[in-house]
Design a protein around this motif. Structure first.
Motif, PDB file in Angstrom:
ATOM      1  N   THR A 196       0.822  -1.213   0.000  1.00 35.65           N
ATOM      2  CA  THR A 196       0.000   0.000   0.000  1.00 35.65           C
ATOM      3  C   THR A 196       0.854   1.260   0.000  1.00 35.65           C
ATOM      4  N   ASP A 197       2.080   1.176   0.514  1.00 34.56           N
ATOM      5  CA  ASP A 197       2.966   2.345   0.490  1.00 34.56           C
ATOM      6  C   ASP A 197       3.331   2.746  -0.933  1.00 34.56           C
ATOM      7  N   LEU A 198       3.317   1.789  -1.852  1.00 34.02           N
ATOM      8  CA  LEU A 198       3.651   2.078  -3.240  1.00 34.02           C
ATOM      9  C   LEU A 198       2.525   2.809  -3.948  1.00 34.02           C
ATOM     10  N   GLY A 199       1.347   2.842  -3.321  1.00 33.20           N
ATOM     11  CA  GLY A 199       0.215   3.552  -3.912  1.00 33.20           C
ATOM     12  C   GLY A 199       0.062   4.972  -3.414  1.00 33.20           C
ATOM     13  N   ARG A 200       0.971   5.425  -2.548  1.00 29.10           N
ATOM     14  CA  ARG A 200       0.906   6.796  -2.056  1.00 29.10           C
ATOM     15  C   ARG A 200       1.320   7.778  -3.146  1.00 29.10           C
ATOM     16  N   ARG A 201       0.982   9.040  -2.955  1.00 27.31           N
ATOM     17  CA  ARG A 201       1.369  10.062  -3.923  1.00 27.31           C
ATOM     18  C   ARG A 201       2.814  10.505  -3.728  1.00 27.31           C
TER      19      ARG A 201
END
Length: 299
Positions: A196-201
């Motif tokens: 999910t960290d890879l989906g942050r802006r």
């Protein structure tokens, strides 16, 4: 679909989707370019089946269809497919190993069902088909020097792996949108990164550390490929060296952006790409002219 039209279709695919790669191919002698375009066109065509955001319908059936048409075309059957006439002509002309083609299609099929890779070795297994064999399929067109084809194979594999891993680092956000993570899960765990960290802006400090680690891993593949150009005929060397600089430049840009590949797509500026091309153009022209000078002795 005439053979000429098929080669032109492949050229347009290369020009549209592989800007840096296409620029490098312009440094090749004119007769080699269509064959490189044909190989790129086939790879891109298959990749679009499994990766396109706009394609609708059964992707597995579409890939099955391409595989079936390819088998018939390699046996000499007529096909109206826009890519296969050029691709199969190039395969036959250069004796390209069908096992490499099969490995590539297996990796494309894996993209339909596999979205995560537990270890780097697992990822390398996928990249063997999706990237390393692209390098080895290109090798006969790029012409290894006499007796050096065997030695040239490993640098060609490594360069394919380097380019692929560079793309993975640049395209983290796009791949995640397709449901895929090409960074090994063991590496995410090592740096304390969640998917999910890879989906942050914006990247967290842990994501930046992870990406810095993967950048160095990609650079190791480039280092392992360094000997490759010298094993090729001189007229192919400027193209390969320029491609290395263009793709390697993406890693430099990732570092310059402090490893932020989440908020924007990292690219090499057009001015920089043209500077690299221009710097290699003189060597390409000189090598091409030298290879055109032949002495014919009439009996």
């Amino acid at each position: 679909m005439t053979l000429t039209a098929s080669y032109e279709f492949c050229r347009r695919l290369n020009a549209r989707h592989g800007r840096s790669y296409y620029l490098a191919t312009l440094l090749l002698p004119a007769w080699k370019r269509p064959h490189v375009h044909a190989l790129y066109g086939f790879a891109r065509y298959a990749d679009e089946i499994v990766d396109s955001f706009t394609m609708t319908g059964d992707r597995a059936a579409a890939l099955d269809g391409l595989t079936a048409r390819l088998a018939l075309a390699l046996d000499g059957a007529h096909t109206d497919d826009p890519v296969l006439p050029a691709f199969t002509q190039t395969v036959r002309s250069f004796g390209i190993d069908h096992a490499d083609i099969d490995a590539f299609l297996r990796s494309m099929r894996a993209d339909l069902t596999v979205g995560r890779y537990a270890t780097y070795d697992d990822l390398l297994g996928y990249m063997e088909g999706s990237a390393a064999v692209i390098g080895t399929m290109m090798l006969p067109v790029l012409e290894p020097l006499p007796g050096l084809a065997g030695r040239a194979r490993e640098p060609a594999r490594r360069l394919g792996l380097a380019f692929q891993l560079t793309n993975f680092l640049r395209d983290v956000t796009e791949d995640l949108a397709r449901g895929r993570v090409y960074l090994p899960l063991e590496d995410l765990d090592r740096f304390g990164v969640r998917v999910t960290d890879l989906g942050r802006r914006a990247p967290t400090p842990a994501v930046r550390e992870l990406l810095a680690f993967e950048v160095e891993r990609a650079r190791d593949h480039y280092r392992q490929a360094l000997a490759g150009p010298d094993l090729l005929t001189p007229s192919s060397r400027p193209c390969v060296r320029a491609a290395c600089e263009l793709y390697g430049g993406i890693l430099n840009r990732i570092e310059a952006a402090h490893h932020d590949v989440l908020g924007r797509r990292v690219t090499v500026p057009r001015r920089r790409r043209l500077a690299i091309f221009t710097r290699h153009l003189l060597a390409a022209s000189a090598a091409d002219r030298a290879e055109r000078r032949v002495t014919v002795q009439v009996p």
